[in-house]
Design an enzyme around this catalytic site. Sequence first.
Site, PDB file in Angstrom:
ATOM      1  N   MET A  15      78.675 -41.853 -29.857  1.00 20.37           N
ATOM      2  CA  MET A  15      79.128 -41.125 -31.061  1.00 20.37           C
ATOM      3  C   MET A  15      78.995 -42.031 -32.271  1.00 20.37           C
ATOM      4  O   MET A  15      79.661 -43.066 -32.386  1.00 20.37           O
ATOM      5  CB  MET A  15      80.574 -40.651 -30.896  1.00 20.37           C
ATOM      6  CG  MET A  15      80.725 -39.449 -29.977  1.00 20.37           C
ATOM      7  SD  MET A  15      82.408 -38.862 -29.887  1.00 20.37           S
ATOM      8  CE  MET A  15      83.164 -40.082 -28.837  1.00 20.37           C
ATOM      9  N   GLN A  69      71.830 -46.803 -27.061  1.00 22.25           N
ATOM     10  CA  GLN A  69      71.046 -45.593 -27.343  1.00 22.25           C
ATOM     11  C   GLN A  69      70.182 -45.788 -28.582  1.00 22.25           C
ATOM     12  O   GLN A  69      70.681 -46.231 -29.618  1.00 22.25           O
ATOM     13  CB  GLN A  69      71.941 -44.371 -27.557  1.00 22.25           C
ATOM     14  CG  GLN A  69      71.101 -43.087 -27.570  1.00 22.25           C
ATOM     15  CD  GLN A  69      71.838 -41.860 -28.034  1.00 22.25           C
ATOM     16  OE1 GLN A  69      72.322 -41.803 -29.155  1.00 22.25           O
ATOM     17  NE2 GLN A  69      71.937 -40.865 -27.162  1.00 22.25           N
ATOM     18  N   CYS A  98      69.902 -35.306 -31.017  1.00 22.01           N
ATOM     19  CA  CYS A  98      70.607 -35.282 -32.297  1.00 22.01           C
ATOM     20  C   CYS A  98      70.116 -34.095 -33.141  1.00 22.01           C
ATOM     21  O   CYS A  98      68.909 -33.959 -33.377  1.00 22.01           O
ATOM     22  CB  CYS A  98      70.392 -36.594 -33.046  1.00 22.01           C
ATOM     23  SG  CYS A  98      71.228 -36.577 -34.656  1.00 22.01           S
ATOM     24  N   LYS A 136      69.063 -38.538 -23.257  1.00 23.03           N
ATOM     25  CA  LYS A 136      70.150 -37.566 -23.455  1.00 23.03           C
ATOM     26  C   LYS A 136      69.573 -36.408 -24.256  1.00 23.03           C
ATOM     27  O   LYS A 136      69.060 -36.621 -25.352  1.00 23.03           O
ATOM     28  CB  LYS A 136      71.313 -38.229 -24.205  1.00 23.03           C
ATOM     29  CG  LYS A 136      72.458 -37.282 -24.530  1.00 23.03           C
ATOM     30  CD  LYS A 136      73.683 -38.068 -24.996  1.00 23.03           C
ATOM     31  CE  LYS A 136      74.824 -37.171 -25.421  1.00 23.03           C
ATOM     32  NZ  LYS A 136      74.656 -36.629 -26.759  1.00 23.03           N
ATOM     33  N   ASN A 197      77.485 -32.842 -19.956  1.00 21.93           N
ATOM     34  CA  ASN A 197      78.159 -33.121 -21.226  1.00 21.93           C
ATOM     35  C   ASN A 197      78.351 -31.821 -22.022  1.00 21.93           C
ATOM     36  O   ASN A 197      77.463 -30.977 -22.053  1.00 21.93           O
ATOM     37  CB  ASN A 197      77.325 -34.123 -22.037  1.00 21.93           C
ATOM     38  CG  ASN A 197      77.860 -34.345 -23.446  1.00 21.93           C
ATOM     39  OD1 ASN A 197      77.133 -34.149 -24.417  1.00 21.93           O
ATOM     40  ND2 ASN A 197      79.099 -34.743 -23.573  1.00 21.93           N
ATOM     41  N   GLY A 198      79.525 -31.743 -22.634  1.00 22.03           N
ATOM     42  CA  GLY A 198      79.799 -30.646 -23.559  1.00 22.03           C
ATOM     43  C   GLY A 198      81.106 -29.947 -23.267  1.00 22.03           C
ATOM     44  O   GLY A 198      81.282 -29.341 -22.217  1.00 22.03           O
ATOM     45  N   GLY A 221      82.947 -36.863 -25.090  1.00 22.93           N
ATOM     46  CA  GLY A 221      82.773 -37.263 -26.483  1.00 22.93           C
ATOM     47  C   GLY A 221      84.022 -37.041 -27.308  1.00 22.93           C
ATOM     48  O   GLY A 221      84.937 -37.864 -27.329  1.00 22.93           O
ATOM     49  N   ARG A 222      84.090 -35.863 -27.967  1.00 21.40           N
ATOM     50  CA  ARG A 222      85.162 -35.632 -28.945  1.00 21.40           C
ATOM     51  C   ARG A 222      86.562 -35.768 -28.371  1.00 21.40           C
ATOM     52  O   ARG A 222      87.463 -36.264 -29.057  1.00 21.40           O
ATOM     53  CB  ARG A 222      84.960 -34.268 -29.604  1.00 21.40           C
ATOM     54  CG  ARG A 222      83.749 -34.248 -30.515  1.00 21.40           C
ATOM     55  CD  ARG A 222      83.334 -32.842 -30.842  1.00 21.40           C
ATOM     56  NE  ARG A 222      82.888 -32.131 -29.651  1.00 21.40           N
ATOM     57  CZ  ARG A 222      82.579 -30.849 -29.590  1.00 21.40           C
ATOM     58  NH1 ARG A 222      82.674 -30.114 -30.666  1.00 21.40           N
ATOM     59  NH2 ARG A 222      82.162 -30.291 -28.462  1.00 21.40           N
TER      60      ARG A 222
END
Length: 311
Positions: A15, A69, A98, A136, A197-198, A221-222
Site C-alpha cells: 500500500m 514491489q 494499479c 499482483k 485479495n480484496g 490491505g485496508r
Amino acid sequence: MQFLKLNSPLLLAPMSGVTNVAFRALCRKLGASLCYTEFISADALIRYKDQLADHIYDVVPNERPVVTQIFGEDEQKLFEAAQAVVGTCDVIDLNIGCPAPKVMACGGGSALLNDPAKVRRILTRLNTLPVPITCKIRLGVNWDNITAFEIAKIAEDTGCVAIAVHARTASMGYSGNADWSYIKKIKELVNIPVIGNGDITCAADVKRMIDETGCDYVMIGRAAMRDPFIFSRAKHYLKTGKNVDPVSWPEKLALFREYLVLLETYGLDHVGHIRHMFMQFTKGYAGGKVLRGKSLEYKTKEDLLDFIKKL
Ligand SMILES: Cc1cc2nc3c(=O)[nH]c(=O)nc-3n(C[C@H](O)[C@H](O)[C@H](O)COP(=O)(O)O)c2cc1C
C-alpha cells in the site's frame, strides 16, 4: 524456484503511503508472515540505485521475509530495477493492478492487463534473475476485458512462484465488491500458489476466503491499515475457529504509540504521515470522529505528538 515457506497464510498487501518499513515491522510482529513494500517505480530504482536509501527504497537488512514491489512498463527498465534490488529482498513482485490514471497512462499497473504479450516478455526477463518473482493482478481493465486467466497462465509459464489476485477490475477502483469467484477459478487454472485479495474486513473473512476459493494465502490491505491487530486475530481464528475479544481503545492507542516509535527510528515521522495513520487507526473507535477532527488542529509534528501523548 519456489514460493517461500511461511508460518501463516496472512500477507500484508502493498500500500503506497502506508506499508513503509515501520508499518511492516508492526504487522510482522502481529502475525503477517510476509509483507510487501509500497510500489516503487522502476525509473526511480534505476536512477537512485547507487543510493538505495530511505525514502526511495526503505527495506532494511534485518526485515525478512519481505517482497519488493516494482511498477513500470518498460521491459528493460523493469529488469534493471529488479536487478538493483536482488539480494535485498526475498521476492520481487510486478505490479499489474494499479488503477491510478497516471500509472496506467504510462502503460504500467493495470494497463499491462491489456497487453499479455508484453507481460510475457517482462516476466520472462524477470524470471532470469536469481530471486523468486511474483505478480499482483486485477481481473482486467474492465468487465468487457477480463484477462486475468490469460495473465495467470503467463505468470505460471514464465516461472513466477505465485500470483496475487485482487478480485476487482481496474475500472472499479475500490468501489463495489471484490468477486472472489474469480480467485477460485484462477486457483483451479494454475498450479502455482494463489494469493487471494480484496475486501477482507475481519478474522472470519480470512477463513471464508480460503474455504470459498481454495486460495493458498490471503492478502490484507485496508483492514490492516486501520487495524494491524487483524493479523493476530486472524491467526487465532484460523487456529481455534473462535474470535478473540475486540481490541480495546487503550490497546489500540498503545499500538499506535509503538508505531510512532518505529517511525522515529526509521526517520519517517513526518507530520502528514502521522496524521494520516492516526486517522486510519481511529476508524471504528466510537470516539474516533472527534479525535480525527481535533488532530487537524495541530499543524506541527510536535503539537500533534503532544496531543496524541495526552490521550
Ligand atoms: C492506500 C492504498 C495504497 C495502495 N497501494 C498499492 C500498491 O502500491 N501496490 C499494489 O499492488 N496495490 C496497492 N493497493 C491495493 C492493495 O494492495 C489491495 O490490493 C487492495 O486494497 C484490496 O485489498 P483490501 O480490500 O484488503 O484493501 C493500495 C491500496 C490502498 C488502499
